[in-house]
Design a protein around this motif. Structure first.
Motif, short mmCIF file in Angstrom:
data_model
loop_
_atom_site.label_atom_id
_atom_site.label_comp_id
_atom_site.label_asym_id
_atom_site.label_seq_id
_atom_site.Cartn_x
_atom_site.Cartn_y
_atom_site.Cartn_z
N GLU A 1 0.82 -1.21 0.00
CA GLU A 1 0.00 0.00 0.00
C GLU A 1 0.86 1.26 0.00
O GLU A 1 0.59 2.21 -0.73
N LEU A 2 1.89 1.26 0.83
CA LEU A 2 2.76 2.44 0.92
C LEU A 2 3.47 2.71 -0.40
O LEU A 2 3.60 3.86 -0.82
N ARG A 3 3.91 1.66 -1.05
CA ARG A 3 4.64 1.84 -2.32
C ARG A 3 3.72 2.36 -3.42
O ARG A 3 4.18 3.02 -4.35
N GLN A 4 2.44 2.07 -3.32
CA GLN A 4 1.48 2.53 -4.32
C GLN A 4 1.00 3.95 -4.02
O GLN A 4 0.46 4.62 -4.89
N SER A 5 1.19 4.40 -2.80
CA SER A 5 0.74 5.73 -2.40
C SER A 5 1.72 6.78 -2.89
O SER A 5 2.93 6.59 -2.88
N LYS A 6 1.17 7.90 -3.30
CA LYS A 6 2.02 8.99 -3.79
C LYS A 6 2.47 9.90 -2.64
O LYS A 6 3.41 10.66 -2.78
N ASP A 7 1.80 9.82 -1.51
CA ASP A 7 2.10 10.70 -0.38
C ASP A 7 2.90 10.00 0.71
O ASP A 7 2.74 10.28 1.88
N VAL A 8 3.76 9.10 0.35
CA VAL A 8 4.51 8.35 1.35
C VAL A 8 5.92 8.93 1.48
O VAL A 8 6.53 9.36 0.51
N GLU A 9 6.39 8.96 2.71
CA GLU A 9 7.76 9.42 2.97
C GLU A 9 8.70 8.21 2.90
O GLU A 9 8.33 7.10 3.29
N ASP A 10 9.91 8.44 2.44
CA ASP A 10 10.89 7.35 2.32
C ASP A 10 11.18 6.68 3.66
O ASP A 10 11.38 5.48 3.74
N PHE A 11 11.19 7.46 4.75
CA PHE A 11 11.51 6.86 6.05
C PHE A 11 10.44 5.87 6.49
O PHE A 11 10.73 4.93 7.23
N ASP A 12 9.18 6.04 6.05
CA ASP A 12 8.14 5.05 6.36
C ASP A 12 8.49 3.71 5.72
O ASP A 12 8.37 2.66 6.34
N LEU A 13 8.90 3.77 4.47
CA LEU A 13 9.29 2.54 3.77
C LEU A 13 10.53 1.93 4.38
O LEU A 13 10.61 0.71 4.54
N ILE A 14 11.49 2.75 4.73
CA ILE A 14 12.75 2.25 5.30
C ILE A 14 12.49 1.57 6.64
O ILE A 14 12.96 0.45 6.88
N ASP A 15 11.74 2.22 7.54
CA ASP A 15 11.45 1.62 8.86
C ASP A 15 10.74 0.27 8.71
O ASP A 15 11.09 -0.70 9.38
N ASP A 16 9.73 0.23 7.86
CA ASP A 16 8.98 -1.01 7.68
C ASP A 16 9.82 -2.08 7.01
O ASP A 16 9.70 -3.27 7.34
N THR A 17 10.68 -1.69 6.09
CA THR A 17 11.56 -2.66 5.43
C THR A 17 12.58 -3.22 6.42
O THR A 17 12.86 -4.43 6.41
N ILE A 18 13.11 -2.40 7.29
CA ILE A 18 14.04 -2.87 8.33
C ILE A 18 13.33 -3.85 9.26
O ILE A 18 13.86 -4.91 9.58
N ARG A 19 12.12 -3.51 9.69
CA ARG A 19 11.34 -4.40 10.56
C ARG A 19 11.05 -5.72 9.85
O ARG A 19 11.15 -6.79 10.46
N LEU A 20 10.72 -5.67 8.57
CA LEU A 20 10.44 -6.88 7.81
C LEU A 20 11.68 -7.77 7.71
O LEU A 20 11.59 -8.99 7.88
N ASN A 21 12.83 -7.17 7.48
CA ASN A 21 14.08 -7.95 7.44
C ASN A 21 14.35 -8.60 8.79
O ASN A 21 14.77 -9.76 8.86
#
Length: 163
Positions: free
Chosen positions: A36-56
């Motif tokens: 959902e975040l990757r498809q959103s145009k209003d997402v901040e990079d740090f949101d993706l980074i934090d969630d990606t770190i947690r996923l790893n």
């Protein structure tokens, strides 16, 4: 390379399975959120980074937990021969101390250790000293500041202590 077993109680194995399920559920939810975040145009990079770190992190924890479950061995599979082993409840009397009474602890794997509940890890100094000993043996535990000696006044097998 031979794999080392992790000795656990039935409740410990159940807790590991529940933890694995929780990790898997969180991973599924996080993956959906990332899509959902990757498809959103209003997402901040740090949101993706934090969630990606947690996923790893979760992916690594899932693999680690799967490995622990795959190499778990229940206490009930250990022989009950009167020696202190994982799952034994050991009653100790401090040597050379008149005023102190008997204390009791259960020897468990490091996966289940909780000193506040009297569950002592087999990898702790006391656990190492106790393993393989029998009733009336004197064990010496060396701490960072001083040493302690205990007499084993009782060993109850894990079969009698399991739920």
């Amino acid at each position: 390379m031979s794999k080392q077993y992790h000795y656990v109680s039935e409740s410990g194995l159940k807790a590991l399975s529940e933890q694995l399920d929780a990790y898997k559920n969180e991973t599924r939810e996080l993956r959906a959120k990332l899509v959902e975040l990757r498809q959103s145009k209003d997402v901040e990079d740090f949101d993706l980074i934090d969630d990606t770190i947690r996923l790893n992190f979760l992916d690594k924890e899932i693999e680690r937990t799967k490995d622990m479950i795959a190499h778990a061995k229940l206490w009930s599979e250990l022989p009950a021969d009167g020696t202190v082993q994982i799952g034994s409840v050991v009653r100790l009397q401090p040597e050379g101390v008149v005023a102190h009474g008997e204390m009791s602890c259960m020897l468990v794997s490091s996966l289940e250790a909780n000193p506040d509940e009297g569950k002592i890890s087999d990898k702790s100094p006391l656990g190492i000293a106790l393993l393989g000993k029998m009733k009336n043996a004197i064990v010496k535990v060396t701490g960072p500041r001083k040493s302690f000696s205990y007499r084993i006044v009782g060993v109850d097998s894990q079969a009698a202590t399991q739920q």
